[in-house]
Structure formats: C-alpha cells, structure tokens
Design an enzyme around this catalytic site. Sequence first.
Site, mmCIF file in Angstrom:
data_model
loop_
_atom_site.group_PDB
_atom_site.id
_atom_site.type_symbol
_atom_site.label_atom_id
_atom_site.label_comp_id
_atom_site.label_asym_id
_atom_site.label_seq_id
_atom_site.Cartn_x
_atom_site.Cartn_y
_atom_site.Cartn_z
ATOM 1 N N TYR A 1 -23.178 -14.542 21.448
ATOM 2 C CA TYR A 1 -24.113 -14.546 22.503
ATOM 3 C C TYR A 1 -24.952 -15.666 22.405
ATOM 4 O O TYR A 1 -25.134 -16.588 23.525
ATOM 5 C CB TYR A 1 -24.842 -13.166 22.531
ATOM 6 N N ASP A 2 -25.933 -15.926 21.533
ATOM 7 C CA ASP A 2 -26.689 -16.922 21.267
ATOM 8 C C ASP A 2 -26.285 -18.355 21.729
ATOM 9 O O ASP A 2 -26.738 -19.061 22.365
ATOM 10 C CB ASP A 2 -27.536 -16.875 19.952
ATOM 11 N N VAL B 1 -35.093 -0.009 23.668
ATOM 12 C CA VAL B 1 -36.044 0.887 24.871
ATOM 13 C C VAL B 1 -35.190 2.164 25.057
ATOM 14 O O VAL B 1 -35.629 3.120 25.206
ATOM 15 C CB VAL B 1 -36.473 0.139 25.850
ATOM 16 N N GLN C 1 -39.458 -11.534 15.032
ATOM 17 C CA GLN C 1 -40.458 -11.620 16.169
ATOM 18 C C GLN C 1 -40.263 -12.488 17.319
ATOM 19 O O GLN C 1 -39.360 -13.055 17.183
ATOM 20 C CB GLN C 1 -41.819 -12.432 15.445
HETATM 21 P P1 NAD Z 1 -25.783 -5.707 31.667
HETATM 22 O O1 NAD Z 1 -24.766 -5.826 30.765
HETATM 23 O O2 NAD Z 1 -26.368 -4.590 32.523
HETATM 24 O O3 NAD Z 1 -25.470 -6.891 33.118
HETATM 25 C C1 NAD Z 1 -24.383 -7.743 32.715
HETATM 26 C C2 NAD Z 1 -23.392 -7.678 33.953
HETATM 27 O O4 NAD Z 1 -22.389 -8.785 33.936
HETATM 28 C C3 NAD Z 1 -22.730 -6.241 34.260
HETATM 29 O O5 NAD Z 1 -22.662 -5.718 35.417
HETATM 30 C C4 NAD Z 1 -21.103 -6.587 33.654
HETATM 31 O O6 NAD Z 1 -20.160 -5.844 34.123
HETATM 32 C C5 NAD Z 1 -21.070 -8.063 34.365
HETATM 33 N N1 NAD Z 1 -19.970 -8.873 33.584
HETATM 34 C C6 NAD Z 1 -19.956 -9.040 32.086
HETATM 35 N N2 NAD Z 1 -18.886 -9.996 31.976
HETATM 36 C C7 NAD Z 1 -18.294 -10.346 33.079
HETATM 37 C C8 NAD Z 1 -17.366 -11.448 33.397
HETATM 38 N N3 NAD Z 1 -16.714 -12.102 32.598
HETATM 39 N N4 NAD Z 1 -17.289 -11.335 34.822
HETATM 40 C C9 NAD Z 1 -17.961 -10.745 35.749
HETATM 41 N N5 NAD Z 1 -19.016 -9.891 35.463
HETATM 42 C C10 NAD Z 1 -19.280 -9.611 34.210
HETATM 43 O O7 NAD Z 1 -27.127 -6.758 31.292
HETATM 44 P P2 NAD Z 1 -28.513 -7.213 32.230
HETATM 45 O O8 NAD Z 1 -29.445 -6.891 30.940
HETATM 46 O O9 NAD Z 1 -28.539 -7.053 33.401
HETATM 47 O O10 NAD Z 1 -28.372 -8.783 31.708
HETATM 48 C C11 NAD Z 1 -28.158 -9.578 32.912
HETATM 49 C C12 NAD Z 1 -28.174 -10.995 32.538
HETATM 50 O O11 NAD Z 1 -29.266 -11.412 31.933
HETATM 51 C C13 NAD Z 1 -27.311 -11.460 31.376
HETATM 52 O O12 NAD Z 1 -26.745 -12.631 31.542
HETATM 53 C C14 NAD Z 1 -28.128 -11.404 30.228
HETATM 54 O O13 NAD Z 1 -27.625 -12.311 28.867
HETATM 55 C C15 NAD Z 1 -29.238 -11.729 30.671
HETATM 56 N N6 NAD Z 1 -30.751 -11.321 29.934
HETATM 57 C C16 NAD Z 1 -30.879 -9.891 29.905
HETATM 58 C C17 NAD Z 1 -32.066 -9.523 29.016
HETATM 59 C C18 NAD Z 1 -32.529 -8.163 29.312
HETATM 60 O O14 NAD Z 1 -33.601 -8.060 28.249
HETATM 61 N N7 NAD Z 1 -32.079 -7.533 29.814
HETATM 62 C C19 NAD Z 1 -32.634 -10.406 28.412
HETATM 63 C C20 NAD Z 1 -32.358 -11.952 28.402
HETATM 64 C C21 NAD Z 1 -31.249 -12.259 28.872
HETATM 65 N N1 UDP Z 2 -33.945 -1.608 17.513
HETATM 66 C C1 UDP Z 2 -34.029 -0.454 16.685
HETATM 67 N N2 UDP Z 2 -33.701 0.915 16.909
HETATM 68 C C2 UDP Z 2 -32.490 0.850 17.701
HETATM 69 C C3 UDP Z 2 -32.252 -0.100 18.477
HETATM 70 C C4 UDP Z 2 -32.700 -1.487 18.268
HETATM 71 O O1 UDP Z 2 -34.946 -0.479 15.798
HETATM 72 O O2 UDP Z 2 -32.113 2.075 18.152
HETATM 73 C C5 UDP Z 2 -34.312 -2.999 16.960
HETATM 74 C C6 UDP Z 2 -33.411 -4.014 16.785
HETATM 75 O O3 UDP Z 2 -33.111 -4.071 15.422
HETATM 76 C C7 UDP Z 2 -34.478 -5.132 17.229
HETATM 77 C C8 UDP Z 2 -35.250 -4.457 18.171
HETATM 78 O O4 UDP Z 2 -35.137 -3.147 18.098
HETATM 79 O O5 UDP Z 2 -35.087 -5.498 16.175
HETATM 80 C C9 UDP Z 2 -34.836 -4.953 19.513
HETATM 81 O O6 UDP Z 2 -33.492 -4.802 19.604
HETATM 82 P P1 UDP Z 2 -32.545 -5.000 21.017
HETATM 83 O O7 UDP Z 2 -31.303 -4.649 20.673
HETATM 84 O O8 UDP Z 2 -33.238 -3.960 22.230
HETATM 85 O O9 UDP Z 2 -32.733 -6.461 21.464
HETATM 86 P P2 UDP Z 2 -32.605 -7.593 20.795
HETATM 87 O O10 UDP Z 2 -32.684 -7.426 19.249
HETATM 88 O O11 UDP Z 2 -31.347 -8.651 21.391
HETATM 89 O O12 UDP Z 2 -34.018 -8.442 21.119
#
Ligand code: NAD
Ligand code: UDP
Length: 311
Positions: free
Chosen positions: A144-145, A187, A275
């Site tokens: 992912y990263d 969450v 953090q």
């Molecule tokens: P989500 O998983 O709800 O939404 C992702 C959507 O992309 C889904 O509808 C999934 O079916 C679709 N998808 C996945 N692979 C696909 C592919 N190959 N072709 C077409 N569709 C595909 O996640 P989200 O939280 O809504 O995240 C949306 C975007 O925002 C992502 O790119 C994610 O990396 C980015 N993002 C989200 C957060 C967050 O906290 N929610 C934080 C940082 C970045």
């Molecule tokens: N986390 C937790 N309990 C859970 C799910 C996640 O304590 O049931 C922690 C996780 O280890 C991380 C933080 O909550 O430190 C945020 O996790 P999340 O997967 O929501 O997002 P990300 O790690 O991608 O920021």
Amino acid sequence: MKKILVTGGAGFLGSHLCERLLKDGNDILCVDNFFTGSKINIAHLMASPYFELMRHDVTFPLYVEVDQIYNLACPASPVHYQFDPVQTTKTSVHGAINMLGLAKRLKARIFQASTSEVYGDPEVHPQPEDYWGRVNPVGIRSCYDEGKRCAETLFFDYHRQHKLEIKVARIFNTYGPRMHPNDGRVVSNFIVQALKGEELTIFGSGQQTRSFCYVDDLIEGFVRLMNSRAELTGPLNLGNPGEFTMLELAEKIMKLTNSKSKLAFKPLPQDDPKQRQPSINLAKHELAWEPSVSLEDGLKETISYFRNTLR
Ligand code: NAD
Ligand code: UDP
Ligand code: UDP
C-alpha cells in the site's frame, strides 16, 4: 455541467464524493470493481439521470470521455489491502498509469487520493508535505505505502513530462458513515465492538496516535483542491490535526455508545506507525480549508449509522 469520473466511487470516500459532486450539479461516472465498495453505498444516487455506474477494474485501460478525474480506486484498510497485496500494488501503479493516460488523452485535470502512509512511521511530527517519510519497502504495509508513493511519482512525472494538471492529496485517517463494518479500521472496529457489547481490541499498548478527520470535512477539501489554481499540484495534506491515542479513542466511543465493553490488548501489527498528525498549513493557506467537525460530533454521526446498519 462537468462530466466527472470518480474511480473507487462505490467505496466509503468515493460514495460521499459522488454524492457531493452530483449535488453540485455535475454529471458523474462512477467506476468500481466492488472489491471493497458496494452498490448499497451508492443506491441512493442510482435514480439520478446524472449518475452512471460502471463495473471496471482500473488496472485495465479505460476509454471514456470526461472533464475531470478523481482517482480513489484502491483498498484502504490494512485487512483489505493485505488480503491480495500484489493486486494492491497493481491497483495503485497500473491504475495510476491508466488514469493518467486517460487524463493525458483528454487533457483533463486529475486528482489522486494519496495517503499519510507515504510518511511511514514518521520521525518528524506533525508531518509537513516536505517530509520524505520513513517507509519499510519490504514489510506487510509496503504494497500500500510503496504503491501510493509510486503513484505520486507517476503523477509528478506526467505533470513534468506531459504538462498534466495534477492534484495530489495526502489523506490522513478519515471516518464516517459507510465505512465498511468489517474492514478492520480502528474507528469502525471500536464502534461495532462497543455496539455489540464485545471487547474493544487495542493493538499494542494503545499509546500510538492517529488524527481522525470526519468525512464531510475531507470531501470539502477534495473539491477545493480539485478546483484550485492550476499551478497548485500538491502534495497537500488533508486531515484533522486533533491527535488522539487509541486508548483515548476507545474511551470516547465507550462513553458515546454507553457501552460496558472491556478492553482486550492484542499484539501490535508489524510496522504500525507510532504517531500521525497532519500539518495543514498548506491547505489552510491555499484552500482556506480546515476541518470543522469535532471528533465527538463525527463519532455520534458514525455511531448512529452503525446502529442502523447493524440492526
Ligand atoms: P474503500 O475501500 O471504501 O474504497 C475503495 C474503493 O475502490 C472501493 O469501492 C473498491 O471496490 C474500489 N477498488 C479497489 N480496487 C479497485 C480496482 N482495481 N478497480 C476499481 N475499483 C477498485 O476505501 P476508502 O477509505 O473510501 O478510500 C478511498 C481512497 O482514499 C483510497 O485510494 C485510499 O487509499 C485513500 N485513503 C483513504 C483514507 C481513509 O482514511 N479512508 C486515508 C488515506 C487514503
Ligand atoms: N487498531 C487498534 N485496534 C483495532 C484496529 C486498529 O488498536 O481493532 C490500531 C492500529 O494498530 C493502528 C490504529 O489503530 O495503530 C489505526 O489503525 P487503522 O487500521 O484504522 O489505520 P492505519 O493504521 O492505517 O492508520
Ligand atoms: N489509457 C487508457 N485510456 C485512455 C488512454 C490511455 O486507459 O484514454 C491507458 C493506456 O492503456 C496506457 C496508459 O493509459 O497503457 C498510459 O497511457 P500513455 O498515453 O501515457 O502511455 P502509452 O499509451 O504511450 O504507453
């Protein structure tokens, strides 16, 4: 009226974005392969003649005609992106190449949903956009990263080489209605566990921090960034600077749900960042944007959504 493509439009953030863009009077093409998204998230938009849904995987070329592209397609929670890590990297990288190729042919402005994960487990706190990050290239979060980092590289090379108008947002943890109940994010996990009277699973000591942005605030930031002056490419942080430990979050959710659940301490997953807090000076300055929904108010909305869906 603009014709706007939203990839990942049936997901959590994508469905809110489609709803907002439709409300603003645009014509929306929502593209999704339903890996983590669902038709239920967008069912309420289907009746509109200005909303069109297309099942498609962005790792394959896409030939459509639009004015703007928001590229959100990618699983976002660790449980989902680690389920098929190779596909996760393909979605970020091949997906970016295809959407950039499409934008190049159409001369369309393109927005990328990047992430605070590009900062990895950061030594600089809070994280400003010019911090290059500390990411493990070979760990379980790397698909992912590093996929998102490579997508950023592609966006900036298409910008420099092909003069594309790009908008790269680095999104920090966002929550709200339509989060997937089983996607493992903290969450949604805590709320579902609290409502079901199950133990709240704290990974590690619970002292790690995150900054949580309510979805409506984030979407406002997306739209402002997309429509900002052409020279503003980002990367630009979007998130709520309020920083909380996971223990504080658990306590808040227990209180708001009147839950009597206990805490269960589980091992900390590999490479879990200690953090995270956005520096949002750039967004404040360039977009006059900052979040307005408090964690407590946002959690109330999210809890009420999960109460209804878990019924
Ligand atoms: P989500 O998983 O709800 O939404 C992702 C959507 O992309 C889904 O509808 C999934 O079916 C679709 N998808 C996945 N692979 C696909 C592919 N190959 N072709 C077409 N569709 C595909 O996640 P989200 O939280 O809504 O995240 C949306 C975007 O925002 C992502 O790119 C994610 O990396 C980015 N993002 C989200 C957060 C967050 O906290 N929610 C934080 C940082 C970045
Ligand atoms: N986390 C937790 N309990 C859970 C799910 C996640 O304590 O049931 C922690 C996780 O280890 C991380 C933080 O909550 O430190 C945020 O996790 P999340 O997967 O929501 O997002 P990300 O790690 O991608 O920021
Ligand atoms: N592409 C697409 N839709 C388009 C134009 C291009 O999906 O409308 C894809 C195409 O399959 C190509 C990728 O975008 O693989 C990158 O396009 P670009 O023009 O940059 O590269 P090239 O076609 O020269 O390899």
